[in-house]
Design a protein around this motif. Structure first.
Motif, PDB file in Angstrom:
ATOM      1  N   THR A   2       0.756  -1.386   0.015  1.00 27.85           N
ATOM      2  CA  THR A   2      -0.169  -0.002  -0.238  1.00 27.85           C
ATOM      3  C   THR A   2       1.308   1.106  -0.065  1.00 27.85           C
ATOM      4  N   SER A   3       0.343   2.092  -0.356  1.00 25.29           N
ATOM      5  CA  SER A   3       1.107   3.637  -0.451  1.00 25.29           C
ATOM      6  C   SER A   3      -0.203   4.479   0.071  1.00 25.29           C
ATOM      7  N   ASN A   4       0.522   5.476  -0.087  1.00 31.73           N
ATOM      8  CA  ASN A   4       0.383   6.855   1.139  1.00 31.73           C
ATOM      9  C   ASN A   4      -0.819   7.919   0.170  1.00 31.73           C
ATOM     10  N   GLN A   5      -2.049   8.299  -0.194  1.00 35.63           N
ATOM     11  CA  GLN A   5      -2.090   9.509  -0.229  1.00 35.63           C
ATOM     12  C   GLN A   5      -1.919  10.724   0.535  1.00 35.63           C
ATOM     13  N   ILE A   6      -1.146  11.919  -0.100  1.00 31.22           N
ATOM     14  CA  ILE A   6      -1.047  12.861   0.560  1.00 31.22           C
ATOM     15  C   ILE A   6      -2.230  14.450   0.792  1.00 31.22           C
ATOM     16  N   PHE A   7      -2.545  14.904   1.172  1.00 33.72           N
ATOM     17  CA  PHE A   7      -3.602  15.789   0.389  1.00 33.72           C
ATOM     18  C   PHE A   7      -2.918  17.166   1.443  1.00 33.72           C
ATOM     19  N   ALA A   8      -2.700  18.171   1.069  1.00 34.62           N
ATOM     20  CA  ALA A   8      -1.574  19.171   1.473  1.00 34.62           C
ATOM     21  C   ALA A   8      -1.853  20.286   0.773  1.00 34.62           C
ATOM     22  N   ASN A   9      -1.626  21.254   1.465  1.00 37.92           N
ATOM     23  CA  ASN A   9      -1.613  22.777   1.994  1.00 37.92           C
ATOM     24  C   ASN A   9      -3.341  22.658   1.596  1.00 37.92           C
ATOM     25  N   ALA A  10      -4.021  22.709   2.086  1.00 38.23           N
ATOM     26  CA  ALA A  10      -4.986  22.252   2.338  1.00 38.23           C
ATOM     27  C   ALA A  10      -6.113  23.403   3.362  1.00 38.23           C
ATOM     28  N   ARG A  11      -6.983  23.678   3.800  1.00 38.01           N
ATOM     29  CA  ARG A  11      -7.723  24.417   4.944  1.00 38.01           C
ATOM     30  C   ARG A  11      -8.605  23.370   5.450  1.00 38.01           C
ATOM     31  N   LEU A  12      -7.937  21.946   6.393  1.00 34.58           N
ATOM     32  CA  LEU A  12      -9.205  21.160   6.713  1.00 34.58           C
ATOM     33  C   LEU A  12     -10.158  21.507   7.865  1.00 34.58           C
ATOM     34  N   ILE A  13     -11.330  21.460   7.536  1.00 34.48           N
ATOM     35  CA  ILE A  13     -12.358  21.477   8.853  1.00 34.48           C
ATOM     36  C   ILE A  13     -12.708  20.381   9.387  1.00 34.48           C
ATOM     37  N   LEU A  14     -12.488  20.116  10.608  1.00 33.10           N
ATOM     38  CA  LEU A  14     -12.138  19.271  11.405  1.00 33.10           C
ATOM     39  C   LEU A  14     -13.553  19.255  12.198  1.00 33.10           C
ATOM     40  N   PRO A  15     -13.983  18.612  13.552  1.00 28.26           N
ATOM     41  CA  PRO A  15     -14.955  18.881  13.980  1.00 28.26           C
ATOM     42  C   PRO A  15     -15.718  19.718  14.076  1.00 28.26           C
ATOM     43  N   ASP A  16     -14.111  20.275  15.277  1.00 30.31           N
ATOM     44  CA  ASP A  16     -13.969  21.810  16.088  1.00 30.31           C
ATOM     45  C   ASP A  16     -13.217  22.779  15.248  1.00 30.31           C
ATOM     46  N   ASP A  17     -12.795  22.917  14.924  1.00 26.71           N
ATOM     47  CA  ASP A  17     -11.953  24.116  14.092  1.00 26.71           C
ATOM     48  C   ASP A  17     -11.399  23.971  12.367  1.00 26.71           C
ATOM     49  N   VAL A  18     -11.134  25.034  11.863  1.00 28.19           N
ATOM     50  CA  VAL A  18     -10.645  24.309  10.585  1.00 28.19           C
ATOM     51  C   VAL A  18      -8.742  24.902  10.643  1.00 28.19           C
ATOM     52  N   ILE A  19      -7.919  24.645   9.940  1.00 21.62           N
ATOM     53  CA  ILE A  19      -6.712  24.197  10.382  1.00 21.62           C
ATOM     54  C   ILE A  19      -5.820  24.220   9.042  1.00 21.62           C
ATOM     55  N   ARG A  20      -5.183  25.092   8.419  1.00 22.41           N
ATOM     56  CA  ARG A  20      -4.504  24.548   7.479  1.00 22.41           C
ATOM     57  C   ARG A  20      -3.081  23.021   8.288  1.00 22.41           C
ATOM     58  N   GLY A  21      -3.037  23.011   7.096  1.00 23.64           N
ATOM     59  CA  GLY A  21      -2.493  21.415   7.436  1.00 23.64           C
ATOM     60  C   GLY A  21      -2.732  20.080   6.585  1.00 23.64           C
ATOM     61  N   SER A  22      -2.202  18.900   6.595  1.00 25.16           N
ATOM     62  CA  SER A  22      -2.364  17.990   5.463  1.00 25.16           C
ATOM     63  C   SER A  22      -3.155  15.965   6.337  1.00 25.16           C
ATOM     64  N   LEU A  23      -3.545  16.617   4.959  1.00 19.26           N
ATOM     65  CA  LEU A  23      -4.069  14.497   5.956  1.00 19.26           C
ATOM     66  C   LEU A  23      -3.565  13.421   4.558  1.00 19.26           C
ATOM     67  N   ILE A  24      -3.453  12.628   5.590  1.00 20.58           N
ATOM     68  CA  ILE A  24      -2.241  11.422   5.133  1.00 20.58           C
ATOM     69  C   ILE A  24      -3.538   9.988   4.863  1.00 20.58           C
ATOM     70  N   VAL A  25      -4.190   9.261   3.597  1.00 19.24           N
ATOM     71  CA  VAL A  25      -4.957   8.395   3.985  1.00 19.24           C
ATOM     72  C   VAL A  25      -4.176   7.168   2.871  1.00 19.24           C
ATOM     73  N   ARG A  26      -4.428   5.882   3.836  1.00 19.34           N
ATOM     74  CA  ARG A  26      -4.295   4.733   3.541  1.00 19.34           C
ATOM     75  C   ARG A  26      -4.949   3.319   3.541  1.00 19.34           C
ATOM     76  N   ASP A  27      -5.041   3.066   2.394  1.00 13.26           N
ATOM     77  CA  ASP A  27      -6.123   1.849   1.772  1.00 13.26           C
ATOM     78  C   ASP A  27      -7.228   2.702   2.294  1.00 13.26           C
ATOM     79  N   GLY A  28      -7.661   3.242   2.261  1.00 12.65           N
ATOM     80  CA  GLY A  28      -8.729   3.565   1.985  1.00 12.65           C
ATOM     81  C   GLY A  28      -9.909   4.721   2.885  1.00 12.65           C
ATOM     82  N   ALA A  29      -8.947   5.000   4.306  1.00 13.72           N
ATOM     83  CA  ALA A  29      -9.011   5.066   5.243  1.00 13.72           C
ATOM     84  C   ALA A  29      -8.177   6.857   6.109  1.00 13.72           C
ATOM     85  N   ILE A  30      -8.002   7.289   6.638  1.00 16.23           N
ATOM     86  CA  ILE A  30      -7.757   8.862   7.194  1.00 16.23           C
ATOM     87  C   ILE A  30      -6.683   8.079   8.039  1.00 16.23           C
ATOM     88  N   VAL A  31      -5.223   7.729   8.232  1.00 14.00           N
ATOM     89  CA  VAL A  31      -4.191   7.412   9.089  1.00 14.00           C
ATOM     90  C   VAL A  31      -3.642   8.450   9.358  1.00 14.00           C
TER      91      VAL A  31
END
Length: 382
Positions: A2-31
């Motif tokens: 498996t390989s990671n998908q990296i979503f970078a330089n994003a404004r992540l809408i979290l449950p209680d906040d919006v932050i600038r950051g990255s998100l890593i996905v592996r096998d269809g899930a956020i890791v």
């Protein structure tokens, strides 16, 4: 491997906040997630756009629109399902509960007949889902038409193995709920469905007769069926406190489109989650003359949005709520986390480690979303 998908330089809408950051996905899930604006080699550059969970739609008439694009025109079901699936994916919806009518009117003297299709349509959706043909996650929502002739027998065609997600109690008897105004009901059935206005009075009397003959029996059958399936039970178009109390006593946990502020207040007091239509919110009011979704939002009486008859309205409505509340996470929650919670989908609806990588990437011009891309379990679908 498996390989990671990296979503970078994003404004992540979290449950209680919006932050600038990255998100890593592996096998269809956020890791994993991280803060910062760096763009690792091989990452998807989100270009400072918003990255949010995929939208969750609990009630939509969109499939029926594809099944019958014009009155008396029946489109092939599989083609309608595919068109519906692709359209929803293109608007950011990654989980849908396809609303299918259960309960038909088949009498020759009814003035307006509509036949059975729930079991066959559900079979086709489930078959196509299991074959991997569909791009997004599909579940079944049975709209139990109380004012019909065949509801009980149609409900008996389903069981726990079908994993029905929602059963909603739909009582479209004229003179109450959505159709308190008989003139609006006449315009609806004559204008949209081609019923002769000369026959409208006879049709109304026929429906009153159905309600008197089957109303109590059909409601009890629908409640029992929802319990048998393990489905969430929803009411529809509650108008009075008494109707909300009745819904609560039947085990209803979701109220679809309460028509008055009085009913919405009663739902809030009873702990029943309120769904309102995103088109109502976007347009600034109900096309049926019922309570405005914006008024409920101002009073904290709106928990979930549904696109209802305009799939693209779902994200736009969430952004409108974000403006009303000055809270982007709360606005997005009405189309992600809140609907997921209301139907027991604990694996999606928020950007959190371990959740499904159902994602949308969008920018906006004021309250208008500009959708860039959509992923379902890490796989791009639009």
């Amino acid at each position: 491997m498996t390989s990671n998908q990296i979503f970078a330089n994003a404004r992540l809408i979290l449950p209680d906040d919006v932050i600038r950051g990255s998100l890593i996905v592996r096998d269809g899930a956020i890791v994993d997630m991280d803060q910062g604006s760096s763009i690792p080699k091989g990452a998807i550059d989100c270009q400072d756009q918003f990255l949010a969970p995929g939208l969750i739609e609990l009630h939509t008439d969109n499939l029926e629109r594809h099944m019958q694009p014009r009155p008396k025109v029946d489109w092939p079901h599989k083609a309608a399902i595919v068109a519906h699936d692709r359209e929803l994916a293109g608007t950011g919806i990654t989980t849908v509960f396809d609303a299918i009518r259960a309960g038909s009117i088949i009498s020759e003297n009814s003035k307006r007949r509509f036949g059975k299709y729930a079991r066959s349509m559900a079979d086709e959706i489930l078959e196509m889902r299991d074959a991997g043909v569909l791009k997004i996650s599909h579940h079944i929502h049975l709209r139990a038409e109380i004012c019909s002739e065949t509801l009980e027998e149609e409900l008996n065609e389903f069981g726990p193995a079908d994993k029905i997600g929602i059963v909603s109690l739909m009582d479209h008897t004229p003179g109450q709920r959505q159709f308190r105004d008989l003139q609006k009901f006449e315009d609806y059935v004559c204008g949209k469905n081609g019923l002769s206005r000369d026959g409208f009075g006879d049709y109304v009397e026929f429906l009153y007769g159905l309600q008197e003959q089957f109303g109590t029996k059909h409601e009890a059958a629908a409640v029992a069926a929802a319990n048998r399936y393990g489905a969430t039970l929803a009411s529809h178009d509650d108008t009075t406190v008494q109707q909300v109390d009745h819904s609560r006593d039947r085990g209803v946990s979701i109220a679809e489109f309460p028509t008055t502020l009085e009913a919405a207040d009663a739902c809030y007091a009873a702990g029943i989650a309120t769904i309102m239509g995103a088109p109502n919110l976007v347009r600034g009011g109900s096309h049926s003359g019922n309570v405005a979704a914006g008024d409920l939002a101002q009073r904290n009486r709106l928990d979930i949005l549904s696109s209802d008859y305009v799939p693209a309205a779902l994200l736009q409505g969430a952004l409108r709520l974000a403006t009303i509340w000055d809270d982007m996470p709360a606005g997005i929650a009405t189309v992600t986390r809140n609907p997921a919670k209301s139907v027991g989908l604990s694996d999606r609806g928020s950007l959190e480690i371990g959740k499904r990588a159902d994602l949308i990437l969008f920018g906006k011009i004021e309250d208008t979303p500009i959708l860039s891309a959509v992923w379902s379990q890490g796989k791009r679908v639009a």
